[in-house]
Design a protein around this motif. Sequence first.
Motif, mmCIF file in Angstrom:
data_model
loop_
_atom_site.group_PDB
_atom_site.id
_atom_site.type_symbol
_atom_site.label_atom_id
_atom_site.label_comp_id
_atom_site.label_asym_id
_atom_site.label_seq_id
_atom_site.Cartn_x
_atom_site.Cartn_y
_atom_site.Cartn_z
ATOM 1 N N GLY A 5 0.977 -1.577 -0.270
ATOM 2 C CA GLY A 5 -0.282 0.649 -0.029
ATOM 3 C C GLY A 5 0.798 1.008 -0.163
ATOM 4 N N PRO A 6 1.891 1.783 -1.262
ATOM 5 C CA PRO A 6 2.540 2.493 -1.192
ATOM 6 C C PRO A 6 1.625 3.585 -0.930
ATOM 7 C CG PRO A 6 2.988 1.267 -2.839
ATOM 8 C CD PRO A 6 2.025 0.368 -2.128
ATOM 9 N N GLY A 7 0.860 4.455 -2.041
ATOM 10 C CA GLY A 7 -0.200 5.221 -2.975
ATOM 11 C C GLY A 7 0.400 6.175 -3.346
ATOM 12 N N PRO A 8 1.112 7.514 -3.313
ATOM 13 C CA PRO A 8 1.749 8.126 -4.122
ATOM 14 C C PRO A 8 2.908 8.061 -3.569
ATOM 15 C CG PRO A 8 1.102 9.393 -2.208
ATOM 16 C CD PRO A 8 0.278 7.606 -1.734
ATOM 17 N N GLY A 9 3.616 6.952 -2.601
ATOM 18 C CA GLY A 9 5.388 7.035 -2.617
ATOM 19 C C GLY A 9 5.843 7.300 -1.653
ATOM 20 N N GLY A 10 5.355 7.764 -0.466
ATOM 21 C CA GLY A 10 6.084 9.195 0.716
ATOM 22 C C GLY A 10 6.778 7.472 1.657
ATOM 23 N N LEU A 11 6.518 6.488 1.773
ATOM 24 C CA LEU A 11 7.245 5.280 2.785
ATOM 25 C C LEU A 11 7.811 4.989 1.342
ATOM 26 C CD1 LEU A 11 8.292 4.037 5.723
ATOM 27 C CD2 LEU A 11 6.494 2.557 4.846
ATOM 28 N N ARG A 14 18.127 -2.055 -0.855
ATOM 29 C CA ARG A 14 19.051 -2.949 -1.602
ATOM 30 C C ARG A 14 18.283 -2.753 -2.247
ATOM 31 N NH1 ARG A 14 20.754 -8.796 -0.308
ATOM 32 N NH2 ARG A 14 19.016 -8.938 -0.354
ATOM 33 N N ARG A 15 16.595 -3.100 -1.950
ATOM 34 C CA ARG A 15 15.786 -3.102 -3.278
ATOM 35 C C ARG A 15 14.199 -3.497 -2.390
ATOM 36 N NH1 ARG A 15 13.954 -6.977 -5.264
ATOM 37 N NH2 ARG A 15 13.274 -6.307 -7.632
ATOM 38 N N VAL A 16 13.529 -2.701 -3.167
ATOM 39 C CA VAL A 16 12.193 -2.299 -2.406
ATOM 40 C C VAL A 16 11.145 -2.910 -3.692
ATOM 41 C CG1 VAL A 16 10.137 -0.975 -1.502
ATOM 42 C CG2 VAL A 16 12.754 -0.775 -1.156
ATOM 43 N N LEU A 17 10.259 -4.073 -3.137
ATOM 44 C CA LEU A 17 9.111 -4.443 -3.822
ATOM 45 C C LEU A 17 7.994 -3.829 -3.029
ATOM 46 C CD1 LEU A 17 7.380 -6.644 -6.074
ATOM 47 C CD2 LEU A 17 7.551 -7.421 -4.001
ATOM 48 N N ALA A 18 7.207 -2.916 -4.076
ATOM 49 C CA ALA A 18 5.759 -1.773 -4.068
ATOM 50 C C ALA A 18 4.691 -2.549 -4.292
ATOM 51 C CB ALA A 18 6.418 -0.927 -4.012
ATOM 52 N N VAL A 19 4.018 -3.124 -3.553
ATOM 53 C CA VAL A 19 2.287 -4.031 -4.031
ATOM 54 C C VAL A 19 1.729 -3.239 -3.205
ATOM 55 C CG1 VAL A 19 1.087 -5.293 -4.000
ATOM 56 C CG2 VAL A 19 3.396 -6.573 -3.411
ATOM 57 N N GLU A 20 0.306 -2.703 -5.078
ATOM 58 C CA GLU A 20 -0.591 -1.578 -4.481
ATOM 59 C C GLU A 20 -0.989 -1.917 -5.574
ATOM 60 O OE1 GLU A 20 -2.844 1.255 -4.083
ATOM 61 O OE2 GLU A 20 -0.945 1.860 -3.121
ATOM 62 N N LYS A 21 -2.772 -1.722 -4.740
ATOM 63 C CA LYS A 21 -3.496 -2.494 -5.010
ATOM 64 C C LYS A 21 -4.490 -1.124 -5.745
ATOM 65 C CE LYS A 21 -8.101 -4.892 -4.138
ATOM 66 N NZ LYS A 21 -8.796 -5.199 -3.280
ATOM 67 N N ASP A 22 -4.115 0.396 -5.412
ATOM 68 C CA ASP A 22 -4.995 1.443 -7.133
ATOM 69 C C ASP A 22 -4.161 1.964 -7.373
ATOM 70 O OD1 ASP A 22 -6.080 3.883 -7.645
ATOM 71 O OD2 ASP A 22 -5.990 4.132 -5.195
ATOM 72 N N ALA A 23 -4.584 1.653 -9.050
ATOM 73 C CA ALA A 23 -3.951 2.010 -10.305
ATOM 74 C C ALA A 23 -3.587 3.344 -10.474
ATOM 75 C CB ALA A 23 -5.141 1.183 -11.168
ATOM 76 N N LEU A 63 4.271 -4.028 -8.122
ATOM 77 C CA LEU A 63 3.645 -4.355 -8.747
ATOM 78 C C LEU A 63 1.929 -3.835 -8.457
ATOM 79 C CD1 LEU A 63 4.619 -7.275 -7.261
ATOM 80 C CD2 LEU A 63 4.778 -6.951 -9.688
ATOM 81 N N LEU A 64 1.378 -3.788 -9.090
ATOM 82 C CA LEU A 64 0.025 -4.135 -9.187
ATOM 83 C C LEU A 64 -0.951 -4.968 -8.374
ATOM 84 C CD1 LEU A 64 -2.717 -2.000 -9.869
ATOM 85 C CD2 LEU A 64 -2.778 -2.856 -11.758
ATOM 86 N N GLY A 65 -1.493 -5.628 -7.530
ATOM 87 C CA GLY A 65 -2.486 -6.142 -7.741
ATOM 88 C C GLY A 65 -2.390 -5.979 -5.841
ATOM 89 N N VAL A 86 4.890 -12.403 -2.917
ATOM 90 C CA VAL A 86 5.756 -11.785 -3.124
ATOM 91 C C VAL A 86 7.228 -13.006 -2.921
ATOM 92 C CG1 VAL A 86 4.539 -9.930 -1.795
ATOM 93 C CG2 VAL A 86 5.328 -11.827 -0.043
ATOM 94 N N LEU A 87 7.812 -13.824 -2.635
ATOM 95 C CA LEU A 87 9.087 -14.093 -2.791
ATOM 96 C C LEU A 87 9.244 -14.468 -4.461
ATOM 97 C CD1 LEU A 87 8.524 -17.214 0.052
ATOM 98 C CD2 LEU A 87 9.209 -14.829 0.098
ATOM 99 N N ALA A 88 8.716 -14.532 -5.064
ATOM 100 C CA ALA A 88 8.980 -14.352 -6.255
ATOM 101 C C ALA A 88 9.684 -13.757 -7.063
ATOM 102 C CB ALA A 88 7.461 -15.231 -7.093
ATOM 103 N N HIS A 89 9.525 -11.941 -6.017
ATOM 104 C CA HIS A 89 10.412 -10.670 -6.118
ATOM 105 C C HIS A 89 11.189 -10.418 -5.353
ATOM 106 C CE1 HIS A 89 7.127 -10.520 -9.433
ATOM 107 N NE2 HIS A 89 6.129 -11.066 -8.712
ATOM 108 N N LEU A 90 11.346 -11.423 -4.273
ATOM 109 C CA LEU A 90 11.958 -10.849 -3.603
ATOM 110 C C LEU A 90 13.567 -11.712 -3.418
ATOM 111 C CD1 LEU A 90 9.506 -9.574 -0.662
ATOM 112 C CD2 LEU A 90 10.837 -8.333 -1.770
ATOM 113 N N THR A 91 15.115 -11.097 -2.386
ATOM 114 C CA THR A 91 16.080 -11.913 -1.975
ATOM 115 C C THR A 91 15.765 -11.837 -0.533
ATOM 116 O OG1 THR A 91 17.200 -12.091 -4.479
ATOM 117 C CG2 THR A 91 17.971 -12.522 -2.779
#
Length: 286
Positions: free
Chosen positions: A55-61, A71-80, A100-102, A109-114
């Motif tokens: 739920g990153p929304g506009p991306g403040g966090l 190192r890497r961030v996976l941001a999963v957002e439901k709101d297109a 990721l939109l979803g 998420v494990l398919a995208h994270l190390t």
Amino acid sequence: MGTIDGLPPLREVIRAHDLVAKRQLGQNFLLDLNLTAKIARSAGDLSGCDVLEVGPGPGGLTRGLLAEGARRVLAVEKDARCIPALEEIAASAPGRLEVLLGDALEVDVLAHLTPPIKVVANLPYNVGTELLIRWLSAPWPPYWSSLTLMFQKEVAERIVAKPRTDHYGRLALLAQWRCNVAIVMVLPPEAFTPAPKVHSAVVQLTALAEPRFPCDFGVLQRVTAMAFGQRRKMLRSSLKGMGPGIEGLLESVGIPPTARAEEIGLEQFCALARAVAGQNEALPRA
């Protein structure tokens, strides 16, 4: 650590992309980048970690996590509607942000994270508790080392509550069985856009290598759900659905049958869960 250069203020981002927060999605945007940086720092050293943000929304966090060296961030957002704003952040941090939109309840998420992996999120209010239960229900030790999560303050207090307090219940038991827990920050309603009607709080849950006391997670869930489902009743009444011998099981682990759920600590609940599991194994099979 630093900043992500070249990005406009979040209020400009919201205007540019028409990101009016939606109540049905549980959205309350945190726009103060000093606060989002403070939340990111509260998660500890991120430099060697992948981070899951829900739920990153506009991306403040998201900006804070990247600026603090994730190192890497996976941001999963439901709101297109939020995806273009998040992609602008990704362009400013090449190779370090995947969007990721979803639905976080459905994405693998494990398919995208190390590993090592940390979860840091200002959770949408409408799915926060469900997501936490899922993370606590994972095979142990889990894929994440810590959860740094924002909830409504009342939910946060339920996670860290102790016996004989108003907020003590099943959520406290399940969280504290497998994690060290602490509230690390409290935020007033006016910190958010739109301002919710309640205070919020950030909770840090650090995974233990093993649960504090041995027992089966499923049995502990059932016992605590029944016990706190009728928390004002004596345990011999609230747990009668466990079988006719429940009074004997309670006494066998040192719990008075006349006690109420809020009076019983984690170690005793785990002992009761083991006794219930043992009784079920001893029953004849059809």
